[in-house]
Write a protein that holds these residues in place. Structure first.
Motif, PDB file in Angstrom:
ATOM      1  N   VAL A 140       0.827  -1.212   0.000  1.00  0.00           N
ATOM      2  CA  VAL A 140       0.000   0.000   0.000  1.00  0.00           C
ATOM      3  C   VAL A 140       0.855   1.253   0.000  1.00  0.00           C
ATOM      4  CG1 VAL A 140      -1.847   1.222   1.193  1.00  0.00           C
ATOM      5  CG2 VAL A 140      -1.745  -1.276   1.301  1.00  0.00           C
ATOM      6  N   GLN A 141       1.849   1.301   0.882  1.00  0.00           N
ATOM      7  CA  GLN A 141       2.659   2.507   1.063  1.00  0.00           C
ATOM      8  C   GLN A 141       3.506   2.817  -0.163  1.00  0.00           C
ATOM      9  OE1 GLN A 141       2.987  -0.339   2.667  1.00  0.00           O
ATOM     10  NE2 GLN A 141       5.093  -1.026   2.405  1.00  0.00           N
ATOM     11  N   ALA A 142       3.824   1.812  -0.969  1.00  0.00           N
ATOM     12  CA  ALA A 142       4.598   2.031  -2.190  1.00  0.00           C
ATOM     13  C   ALA A 142       3.692   2.417  -3.351  1.00  0.00           C
ATOM     14  CB  ALA A 142       5.398   0.775  -2.545  1.00  0.00           C
ATOM     15  N   ASP A 143       2.502   1.820  -3.406  1.00  0.00           N
ATOM     16  CA  ASP A 143       1.580   2.085  -4.515  1.00  0.00           C
ATOM     17  C   ASP A 143       0.908   3.446  -4.398  1.00  0.00           C
ATOM     18  OD1 ASP A 143       2.164  -0.396  -5.527  1.00  0.00           O
ATOM     19  OD2 ASP A 143       0.350  -1.366  -4.754  1.00  0.00           O
ATOM     20  N   GLN A 144       0.494   3.799  -3.195  1.00  0.00           N
ATOM     21  CA  GLN A 144      -0.256   5.037  -2.964  1.00  0.00           C
ATOM     22  C   GLN A 144       0.292   5.758  -1.735  1.00  0.00           C
ATOM     23  OE1 GLN A 144      -2.508   6.160  -5.040  1.00  0.00           O
ATOM     24  NE2 GLN A 144      -2.686   4.330  -6.331  1.00  0.00           N
ATOM     25  N   PRO A 145       1.531   6.254  -1.821  1.00  0.00           N
ATOM     26  CA  PRO A 145       2.161   6.847  -0.627  1.00  0.00           C
ATOM     27  C   PRO A 145       1.414   8.052  -0.069  1.00  0.00           C
ATOM     28  CG  PRO A 145       3.472   7.271  -2.610  1.00  0.00           C
ATOM     29  CD  PRO A 145       2.434   6.257  -2.985  1.00  0.00           C
ATOM     30  N   GLU A 146       0.891   8.926  -0.933  1.00  0.00           N
ATOM     31  CA  GLU A 146       0.210  10.117  -0.433  1.00  0.00           C
ATOM     32  C   GLU A 146      -1.052   9.747   0.326  1.00  0.00           C
ATOM     33  OE1 GLU A 146      -0.461  12.931  -3.541  1.00  0.00           O
ATOM     34  OE2 GLU A 146       1.669  13.172  -4.004  1.00  0.00           O
ATOM     35  N   ALA A 147      -1.835   8.830  -0.228  1.00  0.00           N
ATOM     36  CA  ALA A 147      -3.057   8.392   0.452  1.00  0.00           C
ATOM     37  C   ALA A 147      -2.727   7.664   1.744  1.00  0.00           C
ATOM     38  CB  ALA A 147      -3.875   7.491  -0.473  1.00  0.00           C
ATOM     39  N   PHE A 148      -1.648   6.887   1.725  1.00  0.00           N
ATOM     40  CA  PHE A 148      -1.233   6.169   2.924  1.00  0.00           C
ATOM     41  C   PHE A 148      -0.848   7.150   4.026  1.00  0.00           C
ATOM     42  CE2 PHE A 148       2.196   4.448   5.549  1.00  0.00           C
ATOM     43  CZ  PHE A 148       1.587   3.320   6.066  1.00  0.00           C
ATOM     44  N   ILE A 149      -0.002   8.121   3.708  1.00  0.00           N
ATOM     45  CA  ILE A 149       0.440   9.088   4.712  1.00  0.00           C
ATOM     46  C   ILE A 149      -0.743   9.890   5.240  1.00  0.00           C
ATOM     47  CG2 ILE A 149       1.820  11.179   5.068  1.00  0.00           C
ATOM     48  CD1 ILE A 149       3.849   9.986   3.057  1.00  0.00           C
ATOM     49  N   GLU A 150      -1.663  10.263   4.364  1.00  0.00           N
ATOM     50  CA  GLU A 150      -2.846  11.010   4.801  1.00  0.00           C
ATOM     51  C   GLU A 150      -3.668  10.194   5.796  1.00  0.00           C
ATOM     52  OE1 GLU A 150      -6.749  13.350   2.937  1.00  0.00           O
ATOM     53  OE2 GLU A 150      -5.524  12.046   1.654  1.00  0.00           O
ATOM     54  N   ALA A 151      -3.849   8.900   5.513  1.00  0.00           N
ATOM     55  CA  ALA A 151      -4.620   8.040   6.417  1.00  0.00           C
ATOM     56  C   ALA A 151      -3.941   7.940   7.776  1.00  0.00           C
ATOM     57  CB  ALA A 151      -4.793   6.656   5.801  1.00  0.00           C
ATOM     58  N   VAL A 152      -2.608   7.776   7.774  1.00  0.00           N
ATOM     59  CA  VAL A 152      -1.872   7.681   9.025  1.00  0.00           C
ATOM     60  C   VAL A 152      -1.955   8.988   9.816  1.00  0.00           C
ATOM     61  CG1 VAL A 152       0.422   7.406  10.057  1.00  0.00           C
ATOM     62  CG2 VAL A 152      -0.312   5.887   8.201  1.00  0.00           C
ATOM     63  N   MET A 153      -1.770  10.115   9.147  1.00  0.00           N
ATOM     64  CA  MET A 153      -1.794  11.402   9.830  1.00  0.00           C
ATOM     65  C   MET A 153      -3.179  11.715  10.406  1.00  0.00           C
ATOM     66  SD  MET A 153       1.226  12.714   9.951  1.00  0.00           S
ATOM     67  CE  MET A 153       1.684  11.016  10.288  1.00  0.00           C
ATOM     68  N   ASN A 154      -4.225  11.385   9.680  1.00  0.00           N
ATOM     69  CA  ASN A 154      -5.585  11.582  10.197  1.00  0.00           C
ATOM     70  C   ASN A 154      -5.802  10.746  11.458  1.00  0.00           C
ATOM     71  OD1 ASN A 154      -6.248  13.374   8.169  1.00  0.00           O
ATOM     72  ND2 ASN A 154      -7.210  11.844   6.875  1.00  0.00           N
ATOM     73  N   PHE A 155      -5.268   9.540  11.452  1.00  0.00           N
ATOM     74  CA  PHE A 155      -5.399   8.653  12.595  1.00  0.00           C
ATOM     75  C   PHE A 155      -4.612   9.188  13.787  1.00  0.00           C
ATOM     76  CE2 PHE A 155      -3.753   4.637  14.685  1.00  0.00           C
ATOM     77  CZ  PHE A 155      -4.938   4.309  15.312  1.00  0.00           C
ATOM     78  N   VAL A 156      -3.425   9.721  13.542  1.00  0.00           N
ATOM     79  CA  VAL A 156      -2.595  10.262  14.608  1.00  0.00           C
ATOM     80  C   VAL A 156      -3.296  11.433  15.301  1.00  0.00           C
ATOM     81  CG1 VAL A 156      -0.459  11.543  15.083  1.00  0.00           C
ATOM     82  CG2 VAL A 156      -0.400   9.516  13.633  1.00  0.00           C
ATOM     83  N   LYS A 157      -3.998  12.240  14.529  1.00  0.00           N
ATOM     84  CA  LYS A 157      -4.619  13.453  15.062  1.00  0.00           C
ATOM     85  C   LYS A 157      -5.894  13.178  15.843  1.00  0.00           C
ATOM     86  CE  LYS A 157      -2.797  16.176  11.210  1.00  0.00           C
ATOM     87  NZ  LYS A 157      -3.142  16.837   9.919  1.00  0.00           N
ATOM     88  N   GLU A 158      -6.430  11.990  15.734  1.00  0.00           N
ATOM     89  CA  GLU A 158      -7.706  11.676  16.409  1.00  0.00           C
ATOM     90  C   GLU A 158      -7.534  11.639  17.920  1.00  0.00           C
ATOM     91  OE1 GLU A 158      -9.031   7.994  14.780  1.00  0.00           O
ATOM     92  OE2 GLU A 158      -9.528   8.864  12.835  1.00  0.00           O
TER      93      GLU A 158
END
Length: 256
Positions: free
Chosen positions: A238-256
């Motif tokens: 996932v992180q190699a195929d769609q890095p921007e979407a992956f990072i966005e998902a992780v960052m949204n989760f971190v901020k919760e």
């Protein structure tokens, strides 16, 4: 075991990332640096028998969870966010079962806590038959490996483990004999299962079959505060195929 690691970022909350089988910290450098730029200390580890970390005949999720525990203690990390892809995802899940009080949140990338049958037979056969001593360059290795792995991206991923040998030719920068012997262990389910009430984000690739609807029932049984998010256009990596979407998902989760 003292694991080799790479670090991006000098301050901020700690994030620890673990790769999958045949992988290494180097696979995560680009994504890790991008996450660090958002105000985090990102530690990317080589798990035992991979990359530049030590080798051992002992190779299972309890051992890898203990390696992670030792690393967190050595670095004096408080409430880190753990990210694990595939085999690394199982390692962080096992760690959470063993030491739920030592993490804040967890991101598990495209793997469930269940048993997976062996499906790396062709890759392992090609790696073990690779004529390392007579290879002149990486293109020779690529040409040879096409007999055993059709997907160009997977070939490139595996062949990143090749390193120049001092005596000429190449060598593998992973413990191929032990990984070959214990490949069924890589697919094994977790042990000592009990509910863990930490927030967990499971990220799966839309084009991957690693996390099924049936798997979600077991995920929510063990991790009642989990949720599953699907990244469009992504395979197992996932992180190699769609890095921007992956990072966005992780960052949204971190901020919760």
């Amino acid at each position: 075991m003292k694991l080799f690691f790479r670090q991006a970022g000098e301050s901020g909350p700690a994030i620890v990332i673990l790769h999958g089988v045949f992988g290494s910290a180097d696979n995560w450098l680009t994504v890790g640096k991008q996450i660090a730029e958002k105000g985090f200390r990102v530690f990317m580890l080589d798990q035992r028998n991979h990359g530049r970390s030590p080798w051992s005949d002992d190779f299972g999720y309890q051992e890898m969870a203990e390696d992670l525990h030792e690393f967190i203690q050595d670095q004096q990390l408080t409430d880190p966010l753990l990210i694990g892809h595939s085999m690394g995802g199982k390692t962080v899940m096992q760690f959470a079962l063993n030491y739920p009080e030592l993490l804040d949140k967890m991101v598990v990338v495209d793997i469930a806590p269940r048993f997976y049958p062996v499906h790396h037979t062709g890759i392992l056969k090609g790696m073990n038959l690779m004529p390392l001593a007579t290879l002149k360059n990486r293109q020779d290795a690529e040409t040879f490996f096409t007999q055993y792995e059709d997907h160009p991206g997977t070939r490139a991923f595996v062949l990143k483990n090749l390193a120049r040998a001092d005596a000429g030719g190449f060598t593998w920068r992973l413990n191929l004999p032990v990984i070959t012997r214990e490949i069924e262990t890589v697919g094994s389910e977790l042990s000592g299962i009990h509910p863990v009430s930490k927030p967990v984000l499971f990220i799966r690739g839309e084009l991957s079959s690693y996390i099924t609807e049936e798997d979600e029932k077991e995920i929510f049984r063990i991790f009642p505060q989990a949720r599953v998010e699907t990244i469009a256009g992504a395979s197992h990596w996932v992180q190699a195929d769609q890095p921007e979407a992956f990072i966005e998902a992780v960052m949204n989760f971190v901020k919760e």
